[in-house]
Write a protein that holds these residues in place. Structure first.
Motif, PDB file in Angstrom:
ATOM      1  N   GLU A  87       0.833  -1.205   0.000  1.00  0.00           N
ATOM      2  CA  GLU A  87       0.000   0.000   0.000  1.00  0.00           C
ATOM      3  C   GLU A  87       0.865   1.252   0.000  1.00  0.00           C
ATOM      4  OE1 GLU A  87      -2.853   0.019   3.114  1.00  0.00           O
ATOM      5  OE2 GLU A  87      -3.914  -1.770   2.408  1.00  0.00           O
ATOM      6  N   LEU A  88       1.965   1.245   0.756  1.00  0.00           N
ATOM      7  CA  LEU A  88       2.871   2.383   0.770  1.00  0.00           C
ATOM      8  C   LEU A  88       3.506   2.576  -0.602  1.00  0.00           C
ATOM      9  CD1 LEU A  88       4.519   4.608   2.091  1.00  0.00           C
ATOM     10  CD2 LEU A  88       6.099   2.854   2.952  1.00  0.00           C
ATOM     11  N   VAL A  89       3.913   1.474  -1.226  1.00  0.00           N
ATOM     12  CA  VAL A  89       4.519   1.560  -2.553  1.00  0.00           C
ATOM     13  C   VAL A  89       3.503   2.090  -3.567  1.00  0.00           C
ATOM     14  CG1 VAL A  89       5.540   0.231  -4.445  1.00  0.00           C
ATOM     15  CG2 VAL A  89       6.206  -0.250  -2.077  1.00  0.00           C
ATOM     16  N   ALA A  90       2.265   1.635  -3.470  1.00  0.00           N
ATOM     17  CA  ALA A  90       1.228   2.097  -4.390  1.00  0.00           C
ATOM     18  C   ALA A  90       0.962   3.589  -4.216  1.00  0.00           C
ATOM     19  CB  ALA A  90      -0.050   1.292  -4.175  1.00  0.00           C
ATOM     20  N   ALA A  91       0.913   4.045  -2.963  1.00  0.00           N
ATOM     21  CA  ALA A  91       0.681   5.469  -2.702  1.00  0.00           C
ATOM     22  C   ALA A  91       1.821   6.310  -3.247  1.00  0.00           C
ATOM     23  CB  ALA A  91       0.532   5.699  -1.199  1.00  0.00           C
ATOM     24  N   ALA A  92       3.059   5.839  -3.082  1.00  0.00           N
ATOM     25  CA  ALA A  92       4.222   6.586  -3.582  1.00  0.00           C
ATOM     26  C   ALA A  92       4.238   6.600  -5.108  1.00  0.00           C
ATOM     27  CB  ALA A  92       5.504   5.963  -3.038  1.00  0.00           C
ATOM     28  N   THR A  93       3.865   5.477  -5.718  1.00  0.00           N
ATOM     29  CA  THR A  93       3.856   5.397  -7.178  1.00  0.00           C
ATOM     30  C   THR A  93       2.817   6.332  -7.773  1.00  0.00           C
ATOM     31  OG1 THR A  93       4.541   3.075  -7.013  1.00  0.00           O
ATOM     32  CG2 THR A  93       3.672   3.791  -9.135  1.00  0.00           C
ATOM     33  N   GLY A  94       1.769   6.596  -7.042  1.00  0.00           N
ATOM     34  CA  GLY A  94       0.718   7.468  -7.535  1.00  0.00           C
ATOM     35  C   GLY A  94       1.044   8.947  -7.481  1.00  0.00           C
ATOM     36  N   LEU A  95       2.148   9.329  -6.853  1.00  0.00           N
ATOM     37  CA  LEU A  95       2.520  10.742  -6.768  1.00  0.00           C
ATOM     38  C   LEU A  95       2.917  11.253  -8.150  1.00  0.00           C
ATOM     39  CD1 LEU A  95       4.631  10.581  -3.482  1.00  0.00           C
ATOM     40  CD2 LEU A  95       2.341  11.549  -3.741  1.00  0.00           C
TER      41      LEU A  95
END
Length: 470
Positions: free
Chosen positions: A407-415
């Motif tokens: 989830e953290l990786v997904a949130a960062a990728t969405g930036l």
């Protein structure tokens, strides 16, 4: 001093006005031609008037250029002598110069052979005509003819970036950095020796006003620079900016501590800390103070060395410039905790050659602007990380995450302001299939619709546009 001419459409061009280029110790090293604006404008007109190198010849010519770059003497220097000269001129460690030149020759051998990763799957290759395409489809076509490159001097590797444009049919104007005009001179000479006509690419050293003129007269431009350059061109769709990277590493609570330290150290030292992919900020979820202290101990072991030393990993420059950098970091740190203070270390010998050692500073908050304060040497700002505040990661060329939290990786990728996201790799990691900052081809090319066949009639589509039906 070595005399470096410009390279015009008819060959070497020596100007009355020359710029004296100092080496890393501050001593005069080169006399560099300075091409006036009227001459550059005429050169661009000549480039525009000549057709590009045929696509069918590109791979063979660029591959031959790689062999020339590696094996032949250019301006009296073989490759080893050239690399030593570049290291002494720029203060870039010799191992870094060698790695960058290897990147250039690898790119020359690949870029003409393999189709660009940026080409949409629905597009036929460059050079496709309607009769060569399916009855209805698209081709990948240039959006212009002349591509300008305002090269940076922090790394010879920047010259691997624009070779794709040449392979795609652009004619190239390289405005080299005054800090390193040697790499562009060797590369363009190798390309011409291999069979690229001089009317396809020129090297135009010049002042800042003429550099601006080159951008205006070209169709597309790749421009390197600091925040002032970014601010100047940020609203230009025809300019691709390569500014500060502000690359960051996140060490989450579930990460292995030793692995995090190793990745942080590797990223900080990338290209002697001068690359935009070098790690600038490290955000630590568990015990950031302890992490900063351990990273400082690791980077504190890095020794200053002459740039021609095979063990060199730190940048070198004149003493006054080195002292300004160390003072700038300590001055900005203010109340922050300096775990490792940078030092200007004189290396002796002629001139004032000085190495700058790493710095590690702990910040109280990840929202401190210093987290993105990029310096041209290994300088790392460490701050605490909170998962609810991933917005502090935005605006990073490369964001590396050491975590198993999807989830953290997904949130960062969405930036939207992050160009590259790596998991478990240093910010300095590279791969031929991974774009540096998006694919250059996406900036240079576009899909152009093609169709052919029997009797066609037009009709008005549902959106009021003309459609085709057989």
């Amino acid at each position: 001093m070595l005399d470096i001419p410009a390279l015009g459409p008819t060959g070497p061009y020596r100007t009355r006005n020359r710029t004296t280029v100092p080496d890393a110790s501050g001593s005069p090293a080169l006399a560099l031609a300075s091409v006036p604006g009227l001459v550059v404008s005429h050169w661009i007109e000549q480039l525009r008037a000549h057709p590009p190198l045929p696509v069918t010849q590109t791979a063979a010519v660029l591959g031959k250029a790689a062999a020339v770059f590696e094996s032949e003497e250019i301006a009296g220097d073989g490759l080893d002598a050239h690399e030593r000269r570049v290291a002494a001129l720029t203060g870039t460690p010799l191992p870094v110069v060698r790695a960058c030149d290897a990147l250039i020759t690898d790119t020359l051998r690949d870029v003409g052979r393999a189709p660009s990763s940026a080409r949409p799957t629905g597009c036929a290759p460059v050079g496709t005509t309607p009769f060569e395409a399916p009855s209805a489809g698209a081709a990948w076509c240039r959006t212009g003819d002349v591509f300008a490159v305002h090269a940076a001097g922090n790394s010879p590797g920047v010259h691997a970036m624009w070779l794709e444009a040449l392979a795609l049919g652009y004619r190239i104007v390289v405005r080299p950095s005054h800090r390193d005009p040697l790499t562009s001179f060797r590369l363009v000479t190798a390309l011409r020796t291999a069979g690229v006509p001089p009317t396809q690419l020129v090297v135009a050293p010049c002042d800042h006003a003429t550099a601006d003129l080159i951008v205006e007269r070209s169709d597309r431009a790749l421009v390197y620079g600091g925040q002032d350059v970014v601010d100047k061109y940020r609203n230009r769709a025809d300019v691709r900016l390569q500014g500060p990277g502000r690359s960051k590493l996140v060490v989450a609570a579930d990460a292995d501590r030793d692995t995090g330290l190793d990745i942080a150290r590797t990223g900080a030292l990338d290209h002697a800390g001068t690359a935009c992919t070098a790690t600038t900020g490290v955000l630590v979820e568990r015990d950031p103070s302890g992490f900063a202290a351990e990273l400082a101990a690791a980077l504190g072991e890095v020794a200053a060395a002459h740039p021609l030393d095979d063990a060199a990993v730190l940048p070198c420059m004149p003493r006054s410039a080195a002292q300004q950098l160390t003072s700038a970091v300590l001055g900005r740190a203010g109340d922050a905790i300096v775990h490792l203070a940078p030092r200007a270390v004189p290396l002796g010998g002629e001139g004032s050659l000085t190495a700058v050692t790493p710095a590690v500073v702990e910040l109280a908050s990840a929202r401190d602007p210093l987290l993105s304060y990029e310096m041209p040497f290994p300088c790392v700002w460490v701050a605490p990380f909170e998962r609810a505040a991933t917005d502090v990661l935005d605006g990073s060329l490369v964001l590396s995450l050491l975590t198993g939290d999807r989830e953290l990786v997904a949130a960062a990728t969405g930036l939207t302001g992050v160009s590259n996201v790596y998991v478990g790799r240093p910010t300095s990691w590279t791969h031929p299939d991974v774009p540096h900052d998006g694919f250059l081809g996406a900036f240079l090319m576009r899909a152009k619709g093609l169709a052919h066949g029997g009797p066609l009639t037009g009709r008005v589509g549902a959106r009021g546009s003309s459609a085709i039906e057989e």
